[in-house]
Design an enzyme around this catalytic site. Sequence first.
Site, PDB file in Angstrom:
ATOM      1  N   GLU A 198       0.730  -0.799  -0.151  1.00  0.00           N
ATOM      2  CA  GLU A 198      -0.046  -0.200  -0.052  1.00  0.00           C
ATOM      3  C   GLU A 198       0.828   1.618   0.090  1.00  0.00           C
ATOM      4  OE1 GLU A 198      -0.800  -2.818   1.576  1.00  0.00           O
ATOM      5  OE2 GLU A 198      -2.503  -2.929  -0.623  1.00  0.00           O
ATOM      6  N   ASN A 236      -0.221  -7.111  -3.982  1.00  0.00           N
ATOM      7  CA  ASN A 236      -1.380  -6.376  -4.966  1.00  0.00           C
ATOM      8  C   ASN A 236      -0.671  -5.595  -5.891  1.00  0.00           C
ATOM      9  OD1 ASN A 236      -0.824  -5.309  -1.990  1.00  0.00           O
ATOM     10  ND2 ASN A 236      -1.680  -4.085  -2.922  1.00  0.00           N
ATOM     11  N   ASP A 269      -6.623  -5.910  -4.899  1.00  0.00           N
ATOM     12  CA  ASP A 269      -6.232  -5.953  -3.582  1.00  0.00           C
ATOM     13  C   ASP A 269      -6.141  -7.493  -3.293  1.00  0.00           C
ATOM     14  OD1 ASP A 269      -3.848  -5.146  -1.426  1.00  0.00           O
ATOM     15  OD2 ASP A 269      -5.694  -4.944   0.385  1.00  0.00           O
TER      16      ASP A 269
END
Lengths: 194, 650
Positions: free
Chosen positions: B238, B322, B364
């Site tokens: 992220e 991801n 994700d």
Amino acid sequence: MTIHAFAFRSAPCFRAAAIALLIGSVQACKGQPELLREGSTGGIPLPKDSTLARVALGDLAGSTRNTLLTSIKNPYEGNTGAIEAGGELFIRMNCVACHGYDARGGMGPDLTDTYWRYGGSPAEIYKSISEGRPQGMPAWGAMLTSDELWKLTAYVQNLGGSFPAALAEQGKQGNLGTTLDTATGVLKGRQSEP
Amino acid sequence: MDNPSIRIAFRSLISLAFAGVAVTACTTHEYPGRRANDAGDSSGVSAVAPSATSTSAGENVTGATAPTGPGWGIPADGDWTTQGRDYANTRYSPLAEIDTNNVSSLRIAWSFNDGVLHGHEGTPLVANNTMYLVTPFPDIAYALDLTKPGAPIKWTYRPNPSPIAIGKACCDVVNRGWQLADGKLIYNLLDGHTVAVDAATGKEVWRTQVYDVTQGVTMTMAPVIVKDKVLVGNSGGEMGVLGSLTALDLKTGKIDWQATSTGPDSLVKIGPDFKPFYSWMQGKNLGETTWPAGAWKNGAGAVWGWITYDPDLNLIYAGTSNTGPWNAQQRPGLNLWTSGVFARDPDNGMAKWAFVFTPHNEWDYDGVNENILVNLPINGKQRKVMVQFNRNGFAYTIDRATGEVLVASPFGHENWASGIDSVTKMPIVVPEKKTEVPGHWVRDICPADIGVKDEQPAAFSPRTGLFYVPVQNICMDYKGREVSYIAGTPYWGADMTRHVGPGGNYGEFIAWNASTGKKVWGIPEKFLVYSGVLVTGGDVAFYGTVDGWFRAVNARTGKILWSQKLGSGIIGAPMTFRGPDGHQYVSVLAGVGGAAMVTKAMPGFPARGGTLYTFALDSAVPAIGQTSAPGVQGSQSGGSSNGAQAKGKR
């Protein structure tokens, strides 16, 4: 580097700062006059950096009572236009990714409650954003102007969990009451989780 | 798309949301012998057996076997020296003193609180009559002396990692595991360093900075030691990181090679020997050309999951996270090699094959879950395979020599893909579930970002031939957002809310046949099943729930034999060992956190904790319990120090 270019108000400085961040050095944007449009703060000058520098982080043992917190006010407090601009910055600078689009926390702390790791008065919030904090908060003073930082602070204050300057000392002691009237709304007391 | 057995299972459960009332479903067995201490269990547990699958003792129902032999990293039967217990990551222990007949008399032998209140996602290790534990940040290591009553602390090692890391970890400041090798305890610090500690003394042997935490790169995964290499990867899917797998020298900690997950072939370590099975993954520099110009540099593909190793093929298997940012509109293309898995040569890092589970990942769905290595029959032919229960909701059985997908079917509730294309093995995406156009809400995508299964590792029993899998039933509403990359801050670009899937139970514990791609039985749980799994030679499978129930299940029938409520939610994986007294013990960490916190608004969600619980059979506990109280001299007739409880069935 970025996929989507934003028009930064101080674009050249921003780029330099971003590059500085990438290479791991921190440098402030020097020589940027704070271009405040006449009347945007109702004519109140922004607090001076030299004054803010004397705001201590936390409660220093042996120090005399520091009255700065109760005297430094955010000139943008309650200013609708500034709060809106702060909210835009909150999204644009990726604050939302840690604190949440609703500011209720995620990787970073909840900004809507009355628990503050580093103090919830306007000056302390400003300094937390500007200088960064050791648990992961970046130092945005290297990328944003004082004017932008105070607008961000106004946005955070407007979320309802901060302590108004006048009550900063009580806030430090945890004397939040249940409904303290503030300049921007109602200071929430302790709440049970949903 | 929809696995019929799962449909039946969900339909047969009355939707309860959080009502906390026991469910009695028409197709479920009310299993006999439910013990009194199950009564307080509000999760409405009932074993759902879509097909009658009670197996007779000793029968292997699928023909699947675990690889054995030298080189597979299998420790002495009473020890547990690496997170997955062996290179295949079966998490199977042959110990059988605790079995389906006596497991109901398990009780706590001793417990240990490590003083840290973050998510505890690791597995305790035991060797040389010592237990080794590492806490979440600040990553303190403890050695406990199993030869002394109550397992007192032998040594403590405090690495003092940088607190900057706290603000760079997406999903709690966890540590997913530590390993013993070469007389050293080896693990990663959240701040991007790998450390090796002398297992006997707790003194640091070496410390290497592998990644730069100021750029948002952290480390949470369990290193794996293959020959003279320590294999580690980064976290930060992220944070716009460049995902990579790094090999360090076991003796010195020096970096030996590094292979990225995205970028040109030279960085990814793709050479002439690279032979992906499917044509859409064949070509030059696809890790660069399947992206907009330069976007691969912040494309994630972090290597934060489990690594397995086949010594016969000399291949390691490591998944990639991801794709970054989550907002897929900013990165048109297949975005290779994120959300997939690589088979690499451990000696030099060169890739041999790859497979991408979720190309152009819009949800994700990481590819980092463990790849369990087994040999099993497909259409009557025994194949060497790896099995991954992917976040995207499909369980993949893949030929581990070639990367050919042999089986892919849903192992829980998913609605984002209608199936897997028979030729390309790409998911067939349901158009309504695409999140690509940002700025509007896409409702009810199942699973949510954390998947039908997240990193919590499954187990495999060579006795039953079945996989034991923690399953999540969670969906999301998702809104993509424009995002710009600012180094050290999240590169995320999504706004989301999550909710429980059909039936109202967040969790399920299932047994899975990887030859057929079918569920054999399942136990629904009200809270997420976010623990790893242990299965033993006594045919007992152990797992835990996010609300703190630790359960022992008959590995053949799915019947719950014993449950114990622990002090916090369980998100680590249980293990078992033989103590110095010759008895079998079972240990698990209880300390809720990690991605399980996405359900923290549920009524009854537990408080944080950090306690290790060690269990033994009631009859075995006095062996360490009958000790003199401190200060009592010469009296051997004293009552046991553990409360001298009346023995017998409680």
